[in-house]
Design a protein around this motif. Structure first.
Motif, PDB file in Angstrom:
ATOM      1  N   VAL A 164       4.301  -0.620  13.059  1.00 14.34           N
ATOM      2  CA  VAL A 164       4.780  -1.594  12.074  1.00 14.34           C
ATOM      3  C   VAL A 164       5.134  -0.852  10.798  1.00 14.34           C
ATOM      4  CG1 VAL A 164       4.218  -3.638  10.706  1.00 14.34           C
ATOM      5  CG2 VAL A 164       3.374  -3.435  13.067  1.00 14.34           C
ATOM      6  N   LEU A 165       6.381  -1.037  10.345  1.00 15.60           N
ATOM      7  CA  LEU A 165       6.867  -0.443   9.104  1.00 15.60           C
ATOM      8  C   LEU A 165       6.887  -1.516   8.032  1.00 15.60           C
ATOM      9  CD1 LEU A 165       8.273   1.917   7.549  1.00 15.60           C
ATOM     10  CD2 LEU A 165      10.447   1.021   8.451  1.00 15.60           C
ATOM     11  N   ARG A 166       6.185  -1.268   6.934  1.00 17.90           N
ATOM     12  CA  ARG A 166       6.151  -2.211   5.815  1.00 17.90           C
ATOM     13  C   ARG A 166       6.911  -1.597   4.641  1.00 17.90           C
ATOM     14  NH1 ARG A 166       0.935  -5.690   3.723  1.00 17.90           N
ATOM     15  NH2 ARG A 166       1.418  -6.773   5.676  1.00 17.90           N
ATOM     16  N   ASP A 167       7.884  -2.333   4.098  1.00 15.61           N
ATOM     17  CA  ASP A 167       8.749  -1.855   3.018  1.00 15.61           C
ATOM     18  C   ASP A 167       8.715  -2.815   1.839  1.00 15.61           C
ATOM     19  OD1 ASP A 167       9.820   0.435   4.334  1.00 15.61           O
ATOM     20  OD2 ASP A 167      11.232  -0.821   5.431  1.00 15.61           O
ATOM     21  N   ALA A 168       8.727  -2.241   0.626  1.00 15.21           N
ATOM     22  CA  ALA A 168       8.775  -3.065  -0.575  1.00 15.21           C
ATOM     23  C   ALA A 168       9.229  -2.235  -1.761  1.00 15.21           C
ATOM     24  CB  ALA A 168       7.404  -3.673  -0.878  1.00 15.21           C
ATOM     25  N   LEU A 169       9.908  -2.876  -2.695  1.00 17.08           N
ATOM     26  CA  LEU A 169      10.052  -2.319  -4.031  1.00 17.08           C
ATOM     27  C   LEU A 169       8.841  -2.790  -4.819  1.00 17.08           C
ATOM     28  CD1 LEU A 169      13.875  -2.713  -4.671  1.00 17.08           C
ATOM     29  CD2 LEU A 169      12.585  -0.581  -4.863  1.00 17.08           C
ATOM     30  N   ALA A 170       8.100  -1.851  -5.377  1.00 13.39           N
ATOM     31  CA  ALA A 170       6.785  -2.154  -5.955  1.00 13.39           C
ATOM     32  C   ALA A 170       6.900  -3.048  -7.181  1.00 13.39           C
ATOM     33  CB  ALA A 170       6.076  -0.862  -6.332  1.00 13.39           C
ATOM     34  N   LEU A 171       6.044  -4.053  -7.226  1.00 15.04           N
ATOM     35  CA  LEU A 171       5.841  -4.818  -8.455  1.00 15.04           C
ATOM     36  C   LEU A 171       4.792  -4.110  -9.305  1.00 15.04           C
ATOM     37  CD1 LEU A 171       5.760  -8.434  -6.966  1.00 15.04           C
ATOM     38  CD2 LEU A 171       7.670  -7.307  -8.120  1.00 15.04           C
ATOM     39  N   GLY A 172       4.699  -4.539 -10.559  1.00 13.17           N
ATOM     40  CA  GLY A 172       3.706  -3.964 -11.442  1.00 13.17           C
ATOM     41  C   GLY A 172       2.294  -4.247 -10.964  1.00 13.17           C
ATOM     42  N   ARG A 173       1.365  -3.430 -11.387  1.00 14.23           N
ATOM     43  CA  ARG A 173      -0.031  -3.580 -10.961  1.00 14.23           C
ATOM     44  C   ARG A 173      -0.579  -4.928 -11.419  1.00 14.23           C
ATOM     45  NH1 ARG A 173      -5.115  -1.845 -13.111  1.00 14.23           N
ATOM     46  NH2 ARG A 173      -6.596  -1.354 -11.436  1.00 14.23           N
ATOM     47  N   ARG A 174      -1.091  -5.679 -10.452  1.00 13.59           N
ATOM     48  CA  ARG A 174      -1.641  -7.021 -10.689  1.00 13.59           C
ATOM     49  C   ARG A 174      -0.633  -7.933 -11.396  1.00 13.59           C
ATOM     50  NH1 ARG A 174      -6.244  -3.770 -11.925  1.00 13.59           N
ATOM     51  NH2 ARG A 174      -7.785  -3.863 -10.248  1.00 13.59           N
ATOM     52  N   GLU A 218       4.430 -13.475   4.909  1.00 14.69           N
ATOM     53  CA  GLU A 218       4.490 -14.881   4.510  1.00 14.69           C
ATOM     54  C   GLU A 218       4.512 -15.054   2.988  1.00 14.69           C
ATOM     55  OE1 GLU A 218       2.176 -19.120   5.426  1.00 14.69           O
ATOM     56  OE2 GLU A 218       1.340 -17.212   6.112  1.00 14.69           O
ATOM     57  N   GLU A 219       5.506 -15.823   2.509  1.00 20.67           N
ATOM     58  CA  GLU A 219       5.703 -16.178   1.104  1.00 20.67           C
ATOM     59  C   GLU A 219       5.959 -14.955   0.210  1.00 20.67           C
ATOM     60  OE1 GLU A 219       2.222 -18.775   0.312  1.00 20.67           O
ATOM     61  OE2 GLU A 219       3.738 -20.352   0.137  1.00 20.67           O
ATOM     62  N   THR A 220       6.576 -13.917   0.793  1.00 19.05           N
ATOM     63  CA  THR A 220       6.881 -12.722   0.012  1.00 19.05           C
ATOM     64  C   THR A 220       8.275 -12.216   0.380  1.00 19.05           C
ATOM     65  OG1 THR A 220       6.204 -10.930   1.524  1.00 19.05           O
ATOM     66  CG2 THR A 220       4.447 -12.082   0.344  1.00 19.05           C
ATOM     67  N   LEU A 221       8.699 -11.175  -0.322  1.00 28.80           N
ATOM     68  CA  LEU A 221       9.853 -10.388   0.093  1.00 28.80           C
ATOM     69  C   LEU A 221       9.426  -8.956   0.412  1.00 28.80           C
ATOM     70  CD1 LEU A 221      12.884 -11.563  -2.053  1.00 28.80           C
ATOM     71  CD2 LEU A 221      12.345 -12.066   0.321  1.00 28.80           C
ATOM     72  N   VAL A 222       8.236  -8.825   0.995  1.00 23.88           N
ATOM     73  CA  VAL A 222       7.760  -7.570   1.566  1.00 23.88           C
ATOM     74  C   VAL A 222       8.110  -7.603   3.047  1.00 23.88           C
ATOM     75  CG1 VAL A 222       5.746  -6.148   2.053  1.00 23.88           C
ATOM     76  CG2 VAL A 222       5.927  -7.351  -0.137  1.00 23.88           C
ATOM     77  N   LEU A 223       8.853  -6.604   3.480  1.00 20.47           N
ATOM     78  CA  LEU A 223       9.424  -6.611   4.833  1.00 20.47           C
ATOM     79  C   LEU A 223       8.517  -5.897   5.820  1.00 20.47           C
ATOM     80  CD1 LEU A 223      12.008  -7.234   6.565  1.00 20.47           C
ATOM     81  CD2 LEU A 223      12.767  -4.919   5.975  1.00 20.47           C
TER      82      LEU A 223
END
Length: 610
Positions: free
Chosen positions: A85-95, A68-73
């Motif tokens: 459940v497979l969770r995929d993301a291109l990492a954002l910077g820490r915090r 919800e409200e993200t582009l984390v798949l």
């Protein structure tokens, strides 16, 4: 030859680069460290051009969503024996939070699979192919993963599973039992620098959580739109942010290259660049989605990228690299077969060499929306915009390639003339800020000449519509911009008739709108999603709100299961076509939703059509 449907892919982004993931858990497109970098995985364009898949060893029922409200798949696999459940993301910077999204992204693809019920055998296939599949790297097992050497980059795959290497491909299989969890990370670095450092499971889990919170914090700051299709507008705002190159504010037209307008066709272009043409529409959409800082940064990028060209007296370039690059020379990639045999595959886009006179209007309209009108602009900005207005006044009588970037002879396209009118209209409105009050009479004179030419030579009484070009018999959906940019009032009978003609003659059986029809179309193409939203927008302006809603709903029905829109849609099959996901389509969604909302608010008290 790759044949998986374009719409089967979901987008990942760190606001610097992009990946596309299929419903089976395969990363079939990945460009790092930038959107326009050579692809590391390009199975989207050729079966042998690289992928990385994680999924069940056998058949499974699949569902997926963005957290919800993200582009984390999140992709959920269900089999008779269990659920994972497979969770995929291109990492954002820490915090990394809010408006800073993407400014410190490390360029790492994160994947985590969790068995949530029962047991499930999992298979992993890892086949990196840098430089659009040209490089078959040397894979070597190291503690906690694999390295891949070849070409200009070194890849490190952090993996808790021991993968068996065969040539340039690695495979693995493991059975998970609830609540087992595996975390993977793909790092990319220069081949001649220090090797990336392996990430352990805890760090991967923590950074995934950081990425979820980063997207949510951005979404919380961008909830300005209230009205119909509120969720779709919010999601489209996130897609535009995902297509933004955070260091400069540039927005790419799409995340991909060479996805065709027709399966097997040759009109396959690289869209991983920023078009001036999109500027004013983009800024309207960003304002609706409450993206004011993004709006300012995007205009700043366009202005800086284009500024010195007008100063030197050359044509304003229509498209730029995301770092402001100007030379986007096109080259063919003959080793790739293309999506469903749609060759050639291209890197770069020779549209940068074209002349399009509409860009002056889009630039001045963007400035009018973004810059203060009640205070004098700084000298460099003022000089740049003055040159743009003067160029439109001087050159509007010339022919060009038009908004659709025809690669044939130049013509006197109506949309180009219209946007030169917009350039002068907005310059007149900004005259005080530009310090140009003395130029206003001449600008008004040229603006009136453009109006007269458009009304006399752009209007076809036999068709009852404004046409594609002067003295033409061809309809073009870009004529819908006449009321949208304010050239004519929506109640003008010619506007009403043009909107009706386009709705009647350019709409296919499925209710979507084609860009144009005419003898110059050398190969069939799909219906254009943006043009369908333009029609909904124009219908709302002209008072046909019920029909506007119907057209809008038809358009958004062609989004895929995670809400992404392509450039075009096949009129027969309904399948997505063209580069993907398409910024212009999501921009059209946002602007049309706002127009329909505003039209319904204006008519509601009188009890008129809704």
């Amino acid at each position: 030859m790759s044949g998986r449907p374009i719409g089967d892919h979901a987008l990942l982004s760190d606001c610097r680069s992009a990946a596309l993931v299929t419903s089976e858990g395969s990363v079939d497109w990945l460009c790092l460290p930038r959107f326009d970098s050579p692809a590391l995985f390009a199975r989207l364009l050729d079966d042998d051009a690289g992928h990385w898949s994680i999924g069940p060893a056998g058949p499974a029922d699949v569902s997926r969503r963005y957290v919800e409200e993200t582009l984390v798949l999140e992709t959920t696999f269900r089999t008779a024996g269990g659920t994972a459940v497979l969770r995929d993301a291109l990492a954002l910077g820490r915090r990394e939070r809010g408006h800073a999204l993407g400014t410190a992204s490390p360029g790492i693809l994160l994947r985590q699979i969790t068995c949530t019920e029962g047991r499930m055998p999992i298979e992993i296939a890892y086949a990196p192919r840098p430089e659009f599949g040209l490089v078959h790297p040397l894979l070597s097992r190291v503690q906690g993963g694999l390295t891949a050497y070849g070409g200009a980059q070194v890849l490190l795959l952090s993996s808790p599973v021991d993968l068996e290497v065969s040539g340039s491909t690695a495979h693995g299989r493991i059975t998970l039992r609830a609540p087992d969890r595996l975390g993977f990370a793909l790092h990319v670095g220069p081949a001649w620098g220090s090797e990336p450092t392996r990430w352990r499971a805890r760090r991967i889990r923590r950074r995934l959580n950081d990425t979820v919170e980063g997207w949510r914090s951005w979404s919380r700051l961008h909830r300005g739109y209230v009205g119909p299709w509120q969720d779709e507008v919010g999601h489209s705002g996130r897609v535009l942010r995902a297509l933004t190159f955070a260091p400069t504010g540039a927005i790419v037209a799409a995340a991909t290259s060479s996805l065709p307008e027709r399966a097997g066709g040759t009109r396959n272009w690289d869209y991983r660049y920023t078009w001036v043409r999109d500027a004013s529409f983009t800024l309207q959409a960003l304002a609706t989605a409450a993206c004011e800082k993004e709006k300012d940064k995007f205009f700043g990028f366009v202005a800086r990228a284009a500024a010195t060209q007008l100063h030197r007296g050359v044509d304003l370039q229509i498209v730029y690299g995301i770092g402001g690059e100007r030379d986007l020379s096109e080259r063919l990639l003959p080793h790739l077969t293309g999506w469903r045999g749609s060759a050639p595959v291209r890197s770069g886009n020779d549209a940068w060499r074209q002349r399009q006179l509409d860009v002056y209007g889009e630039l001045l309209d963007a400035a009018h929306q973004t810059l203060p009108s009640d205070e004098r602009l700084d000298p460099p900005t003022r000089a740049f915009l003055l040159q743009a207005a003067e160029t439109a006044a001087r050159r509007w009588t010339e022919s060009d390639q038009g908004i659709w970037e025809r690669r044939g002879p130049s013509r006197h396209f109506l949309h180009s003339k219209l946007m030169c009118w917009v350039a002068l209209d907005r310059a007149i409105a900004m005259a005080s800020a530009l310090g140009a009050d003395e130029r206003v009479p001449r600008w008004r004179h040229e603006r009136d000449r453009i109006r007269q030419a458009v009304e006399q030579r752009g209007w076809n009484p036999r068709l009852g519509a404004f046409t594609q070009a002067f003295d033409s018999d061809d309809l073009d959906a870009s004529a819908l911009m006449l009321p949208i940019v304010g050239f004519l009032p929506p109640h003008d009978p010619r506007v009403q008739s043009t909107v009706l003609a386009i709705a009647t003659h350019l709409t296919d059986a499925g209710g979507l709108v084609r860009r144009y029809r005419g003898d110059e179309i050398q190969e069939a193409e799909g219906a254009f999603v943006l043009c369908t939203f333009w029609l909904a927008h124009a219908l709302a302006l002209t008072g046909h709100t019920t029909r506007a809603r119907q057209v809008f709903e038809t358009a958004i029905a062609h989004a895929n299961d995670v809400g992404l829109l392509a450039e075009e849609t096949d009129s027969i099959t309904g399948e997505a076509l063209g580069n993907y996901p398409q910024a212009f389509s999501h921009i059209g969604l946002i602007n049309a939703a706002r127009a329909i909302r505003d039209a319904e608010r204006q008519t509601a008290p009188q009890g008129t059509e809704r």
